[in-house]
Design a protein around this motif. Structure first.
Motif, PDB file in Angstrom:
ATOM      1  N   THR A  13      70.964  72.887  41.119  1.00 11.94           N
ATOM      2  CA  THR A  13      71.119  71.528  40.594  1.00 11.94           C
ATOM      3  C   THR A  13      72.538  71.263  40.104  1.00 11.94           C
ATOM      4  O   THR A  13      72.825  70.163  39.644  1.00 11.94           O
ATOM      5  CB  THR A  13      70.154  71.270  39.426  1.00 11.94           C
ATOM      6  N   ASN A  14      73.376  72.266  40.150  1.00 16.07           N
ATOM      7  CA  ASN A  14      74.770  72.043  39.735  1.00 16.07           C
ATOM      8  C   ASN A  14      75.663  73.080  40.421  1.00 16.07           C
ATOM      9  O   ASN A  14      75.174  74.014  41.077  1.00 16.07           O
ATOM     10  CB  ASN A  14      74.913  72.119  38.200  1.00 16.07           C
ATOM     11  N   THR A  42      70.782  68.776  44.044  1.00  7.38           N
ATOM     12  CA  THR A  42      70.640  67.459  43.419  1.00  7.38           C
ATOM     13  C   THR A  42      71.993  66.745  43.506  1.00  7.38           C
ATOM     14  O   THR A  42      73.020  67.363  43.824  1.00  7.38           O
ATOM     15  CB  THR A  42      70.194  67.600  41.958  1.00  7.38           C
ATOM     16  N   ASN A  64      66.669  63.786  44.648  1.00 12.05           N
ATOM     17  CA  ASN A  64      67.210  62.963  43.577  1.00 12.05           C
ATOM     18  C   ASN A  64      66.097  62.393  42.716  1.00 12.05           C
ATOM     19  O   ASN A  64      65.404  61.465  43.102  1.00 12.05           O
ATOM     20  CB  ASN A  64      68.038  61.830  44.185  1.00 12.05           C
ATOM     21  N   ILE A  84      64.235  69.729  35.995  1.00 13.55           N
ATOM     22  CA  ILE A  84      64.554  70.853  36.877  1.00 13.55           C
ATOM     23  C   ILE A  84      63.281  71.471  37.436  1.00 13.55           C
ATOM     24  O   ILE A  84      63.218  71.858  38.599  1.00 13.55           O
ATOM     25  CB  ILE A  84      65.420  71.876  36.120  1.00 13.55           C
ATOM     26  N   THR A  87      62.273  69.543  40.283  1.00 13.48           N
ATOM     27  CA  THR A  87      63.139  69.774  41.434  1.00 13.48           C
ATOM     28  C   THR A  87      62.640  70.969  42.240  1.00 13.48           C
ATOM     29  O   THR A  87      62.613  70.931  43.466  1.00 13.48           O
ATOM     30  CB  THR A  87      64.583  69.994  40.968  1.00 13.48           C
ATOM     31  N   ALA A 348      72.576  71.431  33.025  1.00 12.43           N
ATOM     32  CA  ALA A 348      71.873  70.743  34.088  1.00 12.43           C
ATOM     33  C   ALA A 348      72.227  69.270  34.067  1.00 12.43           C
ATOM     34  O   ALA A 348      72.265  68.639  33.033  1.00 12.43           O
ATOM     35  CB  ALA A 348      70.376  70.909  33.891  1.00 12.43           C
TER      36      ALA A 348
END
Ligand SMILES: O=c1ccn([C@@H]2O[C@H](COP(=O)(O)OP(=O)(O)O[C@H]3O[C@H](CO)[C@@H](O)[C@H](O)[C@H]3O)[C@@H](O)[C@H]2O)c(=O)[nH]1
Ligand SMILES: [Mn+2]
Length: 410
Positions: A13-14, A42, A64, A84, A87, A348
């Protein structure tokens, strides 16, 4: 012979977790998987990292949660802490595959694990903290939109007992512990690196057959610094890594340094005319620089290898500042030998400044929602890589494992 309807899946996610995802993907390739590699990302993942990911993964899918048309978002708008978690659940939407194996981005594959596809949904290994629960860092699943929406519904109605995906999944697949022993993956498929402390003799007996190591917990491999000369891993701020964990951390770093960092040195993410982005530097005193105080992300590696030397947008920090602090234990470590992950904000949802990181070339890789159309095909990334091989002899041989086996539990 590749199997195109089955895939390994990971999530980032990052940009920081992308470093882990890249090692997961690369370690699978090193061990000649014949399955597809998929990474879920993401919108917070920067353009340059997407380019790098595309060199390892067959498919990169942007999910997203903030898309107003995303029913998950509509349902969970008031549950931001589950973002998260949700996700990870999106892996069930990968219905172009008949079966998948999910791997956390903080895992490292040590041998071929394609046999996991012989297992059914839902297969996972026990969690070392509570073995009647499974750990959700490695699991076999069957993509299904129906299961996906049932999972979301379960989360809406019952929440998660640990506030994250592992609690939710254990509640959802609640007969895992008793129903079918075939769905209990052996622990060697999800060996918690910290387990070495808690049951040393078992590790001594079985550790050499570990197939996936999982760096679960708050300290991840990218939080350490790697000494190129000695191959040792140093924990930032508090000296050397524990001797038991060090061999695994060393393996992670050998893949990261030997195979992932070179990916930054070629192509659009590192173009000389690109706006300031991750830069791979070579040698000299400009080491351990990846400090983002300037707002510019730089990845500076001191290495004897022949990486491309790139111009940097801003001066690097003086090396002695960081190296001195991060390595109080080894006076003989020369700063030129130390390598760190690029400094990237870890929280996050808050990552690098896209303006400074995204070169024009990749700005078209816009954020999208989770429907299948939003898939970004990035192939033939895998095919363009070197033919799969065991590029790091030491990875194949687990040099440090022997050392770990000689260490008795504390
Ligand atoms: O900021 C984040 C945090 C997590 N992840 C992804 O989510 C995974 C799980 O997070 P991680 O930090 O690896 O959690 P663990 O330390 O492994 O903690 C445990 O608890 C988590 C929450 O239940 C489970 O997801 C894990 O599988 C379980 O091992 C990561 O590997 C990534 O794939 C991100 O992409 N960005
Ligand atoms: Mn994990």
């Amino acid at each position: 012979m590749s199997v195109t309807d089955q895939a390994f899946v990971t999530l980032a996610t990052n940009d920081l977790y992308c470093q882990g995802a890249l090692v997961v993907g690369q370690s699978l390739r090193n061990h000649r998987t014949v399955r597809k590699l998929v990474v879920l990302i993401t919108p917070q993942v920067s353009g340059p990292l997407r380019v790098i990911l595309s060199r390892v993964f067959d498919e990169m899918i942007v999910v997203n949660l903030l898309d107003s048309e995303d029913y998950a978002h509509l349902t969970f708008l008031k549950r931001p802490e589950l973002g998260i978690t949700l996700t990870k659940l999106h892996c069930w939407t990968l219905t172009q595959y008949s079966k998948c194996v999910f791997l956390d981005a903080d895992t490292l594959v040590l041998s071929n694990i394609d046999e996991l596809f012989d297992r059914g949904e839902f297969s996972a290994a026990p969690d070392p903290g509570w073995p009647d629960c499974f750990n959700s860092g490695v699991f076999v699943f069957r993509p299904s939109l129906e299961t996906h929406s049932r999972l979301l519904q379960h989360a809406t109605e019952h929440g998660s007992f640990d506030g994250a995906d592992q609690g939710l999944l254990n509640a959802f697949f609640r007969n895992w512990a008793t129903a079918d022993i075939h769905k209990h993956l052996p622990f060697i498929y999800n060996l918690s690196s910290s387990t070495v402390y808690t049951y040393g003799p078992a590790f001594q007996q079985f550790g050499a057959s570990a197939k996936v190591v999982h760096f679960l917990g708050p300290r991840k491999p990218w939080n350490y610094t790697y000494n190129l000369q000695t191959g040792s891993v140093v924990e930032q701020g508090s000296g050397v890594a524990s001797r038991q964990q060090e061999p695994f951390l060393g393996l992670w770093w050998s893949v990261y340094h030997g195979q992932v960092l070179p990916l930054y040195a070629h192509g659009p993410a590192a173009r000389r005319d690109a706006s300031p982005g991750p830069a791979v530097c070579l040698g000299g005193p400009d080491v351990s620089c990846g400090n983002s105080a300037s707002g510019t992300r730089e990845l500076c590696v001191s290495s004897a290898s022949s990486m491309e030397v790139l111009p940097r947008a801003t001066p690097a920090l003086e090396p002695d500042a960081e190296v001195g602090e991060t390595d109080p234990s080894s006076e003989d470590c020369r700063s030129e030998d130390m390598v760190e992950c690029p400094e990237i904000e870890a929280s996050a949802g808050v990552t690098c400044d896209p303006q400074s990181l995204t070169p024009p070339l990749v700005q078209s890789a816009e954020t999208q929602s989770i429907s299948p159309e939003n898939k970004i095909e990035v192939g033939p990334a895998a095919d363009s890589l070197e033919p799969s091989q065991e590029p790091l002899a030491e990875v194949a041989r687990y040099p440090g494992l022997q050392q770990a086996l000689e260490v008795h539990p504390v």
